[in-house]
Write an enzyme that holds these catalytic residues in place. Structure first.
Site, PDB file in Angstrom:
ATOM      1  N   CYS A 214       0.856  -1.176   0.000  1.00  0.00           N
ATOM      2  CA  CYS A 214       0.000   0.000   0.000  1.00  0.00           C
ATOM      3  C   CYS A 214       0.897   1.232   0.000  1.00  0.00           C
ATOM      4  O   CYS A 214       2.117   1.122   0.147  1.00  0.00           O
ATOM      5  CB  CYS A 214      -0.945   0.038   1.193  1.00  0.00           C
ATOM      6  SG  CYS A 214      -2.354   1.131   0.882  1.00  0.00           S
TER       7      CYS A 214
ATOM      8  N   CYS B  57      -0.044   4.185   1.884  1.00  0.00           N
ATOM      9  CA  CYS B  57      -0.417   5.171   2.917  1.00  0.00           C
ATOM     10  C   CYS B  57       0.700   5.477   3.921  1.00  0.00           C
ATOM     11  O   CYS B  57       0.707   6.540   4.521  1.00  0.00           O
ATOM     12  CB  CYS B  57      -1.708   4.774   3.621  1.00  0.00           C
ATOM     13  SG  CYS B  57      -1.801   3.073   4.156  1.00  0.00           S
TER      14      CYS B  57
ATOM     15  N   LYS C 191     -12.268  -5.272   3.374  1.00  0.00           N
ATOM     16  CA  LYS C 191     -11.695  -4.398   4.398  1.00  0.00           C
ATOM     17  C   LYS C 191     -12.696  -3.291   4.698  1.00  0.00           C
ATOM     18  O   LYS C 191     -13.045  -2.498   3.815  1.00  0.00           O
ATOM     19  CB  LYS C 191     -10.384  -3.811   3.867  1.00  0.00           C
ATOM     20  CG  LYS C 191      -9.634  -2.943   4.860  1.00  0.00           C
ATOM     21  CD  LYS C 191      -8.317  -2.499   4.218  1.00  0.00           C
ATOM     22  CE  LYS C 191      -7.493  -1.643   5.140  1.00  0.00           C
ATOM     23  NZ  LYS C 191      -6.249  -1.179   4.456  1.00  0.00           N
TER      24      LYS C 191
ATOM     25  N   ARG D 263      -2.593   3.586  13.303  1.00  0.00           N
ATOM     26  CA  ARG D 263      -2.117   4.816  12.644  1.00  0.00           C
ATOM     27  C   ARG D 263      -0.953   5.418  13.395  1.00  0.00           C
ATOM     28  O   ARG D 263      -0.065   6.006  12.801  1.00  0.00           O
ATOM     29  CB  ARG D 263      -3.276   5.803  12.478  1.00  0.00           C
ATOM     30  CG  ARG D 263      -4.254   5.204  11.486  1.00  0.00           C
ATOM     31  CD  ARG D 263      -5.308   6.125  10.970  1.00  0.00           C
ATOM     32  NE  ARG D 263      -6.181   5.297  10.137  1.00  0.00           N
ATOM     33  CZ  ARG D 263      -7.485   5.167  10.278  1.00  0.00           C
ATOM     34  NH1 ARG D 263      -8.119   5.876  11.183  1.00  0.00           N
ATOM     35  NH2 ARG D 263      -8.171   4.369   9.498  1.00  0.00           N
TER      36      ARG D 263
ATOM     37  N   ARG E 150     -10.908   7.242   4.797  1.00  0.00           N
ATOM     38  CA  ARG E 150     -10.795   6.192   3.784  1.00  0.00           C
ATOM     39  C   ARG E 150     -12.151   5.583   3.431  1.00  0.00           C
ATOM     40  O   ARG E 150     -12.223   4.515   2.865  1.00  0.00           O
ATOM     41  CB  ARG E 150      -9.815   5.116   4.261  1.00  0.00           C
ATOM     42  CG  ARG E 150      -8.428   5.685   4.486  1.00  0.00           C
ATOM     43  CD  ARG E 150      -7.325   4.623   4.547  1.00  0.00           C
ATOM     44  NE  ARG E 150      -6.051   5.302   4.671  1.00  0.00           N
ATOM     45  CZ  ARG E 150      -5.306   5.306   5.783  1.00  0.00           C
ATOM     46  NH1 ARG E 150      -5.663   4.615   6.826  1.00  0.00           N
ATOM     47  NH2 ARG E 150      -4.172   5.982   5.818  1.00  0.00           N
TER      48      ARG E 150
ATOM     49  N   GLU F 234     -17.017  -8.039  -2.709  1.00  0.00           N
ATOM     50  CA  GLU F 234     -15.616  -7.599  -2.808  1.00  0.00           C
ATOM     51  C   GLU F 234     -14.668  -8.807  -2.807  1.00  0.00           C
ATOM     52  O   GLU F 234     -13.726  -8.866  -3.595  1.00  0.00           O
ATOM     53  CB  GLU F 234     -15.259  -6.675  -1.630  1.00  0.00           C
ATOM     54  CG  GLU F 234     -15.723  -5.239  -1.810  1.00  0.00           C
ATOM     55  CD  GLU F 234     -14.786  -4.429  -2.702  1.00  0.00           C
ATOM     56  OE1 GLU F 234     -13.892  -5.010  -3.333  1.00  0.00           O
ATOM     57  OE2 GLU F 234     -14.967  -3.194  -2.768  1.00  0.00           O
TER      58      GLU F 234
ATOM     59  N   LYS G 116     -11.154  -7.970   7.362  1.00  0.00           N
ATOM     60  CA  LYS G 116     -10.504  -7.073   8.321  1.00  0.00           C
ATOM     61  C   LYS G 116     -11.452  -5.940   8.689  1.00  0.00           C
ATOM     62  O   LYS G 116     -11.995  -5.336   7.764  1.00  0.00           O
ATOM     63  CB  LYS G 116      -9.234  -6.513   7.667  1.00  0.00           C
ATOM     64  CG  LYS G 116      -8.463  -5.536   8.537  1.00  0.00           C
ATOM     65  CD  LYS G 116      -7.292  -4.927   7.774  1.00  0.00           C
ATOM     66  CE  LYS G 116      -6.586  -3.936   8.694  1.00  0.00           C
ATOM     67  NZ  LYS G 116      -5.567  -3.157   8.021  1.00  0.00           N
TER      68      LYS G 116
ATOM     69  N   SER H 269      -5.511  -3.576  15.284  1.00  0.00           N
ATOM     70  CA  SER H 269      -4.904  -2.899  16.433  1.00  0.00           C
ATOM     71  C   SER H 269      -5.914  -2.548  17.524  1.00  0.00           C
ATOM     72  O   SER H 269      -5.648  -2.718  18.713  1.00  0.00           O
ATOM     73  CB  SER H 269      -4.199  -1.625  15.951  1.00  0.00           C
ATOM     74  OG  SER H 269      -5.112  -0.765  15.285  1.00  0.00           O
TER      75      SER H 269
ATOM     76  N   TYR I 159      -1.581  -9.427  16.664  1.00  0.00           N
ATOM     77  CA  TYR I 159      -0.439  -8.892  17.415  1.00  0.00           C
ATOM     78  C   TYR I 159      -0.127  -9.754  18.634  1.00  0.00           C
ATOM     79  O   TYR I 159       0.899  -9.555  19.269  1.00  0.00           O
ATOM     80  CB  TYR I 159      -0.734  -7.444  17.828  1.00  0.00           C
ATOM     81  CG  TYR I 159      -0.966  -6.554  16.626  1.00  0.00           C
ATOM     82  CD1 TYR I 159       0.115  -6.057  15.894  1.00  0.00           C
ATOM     83  CD2 TYR I 159      -2.252  -6.254  16.183  1.00  0.00           C
ATOM     84  CE1 TYR I 159      -0.087  -5.278  14.771  1.00  0.00           C
ATOM     85  CE2 TYR I 159      -2.466  -5.484  15.061  1.00  0.00           C
ATOM     86  CZ  TYR I 159      -1.385  -4.996  14.362  1.00  0.00           C
ATOM     87  OH  TYR I 159      -1.586  -4.244  13.239  1.00  0.00           O
TER      88      TYR I 159
END
Ligand SMILES: [Zn+2]
Length: 327
Positions: free
Chosen positions: A118, A120, A197, A207, A219, A235, A250, A275, A314
């Site tokens: 990506c 970003c 997503k 972020r 977004r 999708e 996600k 996150s 994580y």
């Protein structure tokens, strides 16, 4: 009349383990890693207690430690030195992710390295590709951004990435990246598409972690409205048709209905415990409000039960240790 079927019969201490339908394994887990070109020592991420950004010099050792614990795949995110509107540092052969892949593959060749594809983290405006004027104002431009994703993905493949993972939600990106990879001789590199997503508030802590906040807008014009399940399925269906090897839903925990539906497409599915999901469990556990270990294992087992073949989390490294204790 007393019920003939006594469900508790199957839940006695001795019988219950025999009848367990879903068991979490280390092989289900993928550990996300943040590699930052601007630091020389691991930097704690405030919004994600227990998680760090790692310097390039330390990334291979972190990956090796995960591999030794039984985690077989990592997903890399890069934080570059330079950002510009065209994300040129994202496809630099000397870029942060490219160097990280080289280092990890040199030290732990059997660890599967997945790279986030990506823009970003590399654009000065923080959006996922090329930005310009549209009929409804300044926005991410779809087709001009595809060429950028092709360049990023092929540069990751050139460094040795096993799987590239376009996360931009651009229309046509899977087909575009597939043909770009094949044209350069990377037919063996898989595509894990962030196919479904959602535009989620649970990405907030990421972020900070990846320094990928945006300077204007949000977004929501390229990610899915959390209320839409039909669109979410379509999708993933489209990405499957474009040749994705692995699909993804996600976030994970609040979208298990969508995950179960996407799993019917007959292609491996990954779920990303994001996150915000991590920080909620971690934060509550740190305050003593929930049993952290039990909550983590439950959350991941439920994600697997809903149909995930892979879970990006994580908690991966920690969970590997817990699963060892139980065996
Ligand atoms: Zn992005």
């Amino acid at each position: 009349m007393f019920p003939e079927r006594r469900m508790r019969r199957s839940r006695s201490r001795n019988i219950q383990p025999l009848l367990r339908e879903v068991t979490l394994q280390k092989n289900d887990l993928v550990a996300p890693l943040f590699v930052d070109e601007n630091i020389s020592a691991a930097l704690p991420i405030d919004a994600m207690p227990g998680q760090f950004r790692y310097p390039l010099s330390g990334i291979a050792a972190v990956a090796e430690d995960l591999y030794r614990r039984g985690i077989n795949a990592v997903l890399l995110f890069g934080i570059p030195k330079e950002k510009d509107p065209e994300a040129t540092s994202a496809y630099d052969p000397e870029g942060v992710v490219q160097q990280a892949v080289l280092r990890i593959k040199a030290q732990v060749p059997r660890l599967v390295v997945i790279t986030d594809v990506c823009a970003c983290e590399y654009t000065s405006h923080g959006h996922c590709g090329i930005v310009g004027e549209t009929r409804s104002g300044t926005d991410l431009l779809n087709d001009p951004s595809l060429a950028l994703m092709n360049r990023i993905a092929t540069s990751h493949a050139a460094s040795g990435a096993d799987i590239v993972a376009p996360s931009c939600m651009l229309d046509g990106v899977v087909a575009s990246v597939r043909s770009a990879l094949d044209a350069k001789g990377y037919e063996e590199v898989l595509i894990m598409s962030y196919s479904t997503k959602f535009s989620s508030s649970f990405y907030g802590p990421f972020r900070e972690a990846a320094d990928s906040g945006f300077s204007f807008g949000d977004r929501s014009t390229y990610q899915i409205d959390p209320g839409n399940s039909r669109e979410a399925f379509l999708e993933s269906q489209l990405d499957a048709a474009e040749g994705a090897d692995i699909l993804m839903v996600k976030p994970a925990g609040f979208y298990l209905d969508v995950l179960a539906e996407v799993a019917t497409l007959g292609i491996p599915v990954a779920a990303y415990q994001v996150s915000g999901e991590y920080s909620m469990i971690r934060g509550a556990a740190e305050r003593g409000w929930i049993d952290g270990k039990a909550a983590v294992l439950e959350s991941l087992t439920c994600i697997k039960r809903a149909g995930a073949d892979l879970i990006i989390t994580y908690f991966a490294g920690e969970v590997a240790g817990w699963l060892d204790e139980e065996q």
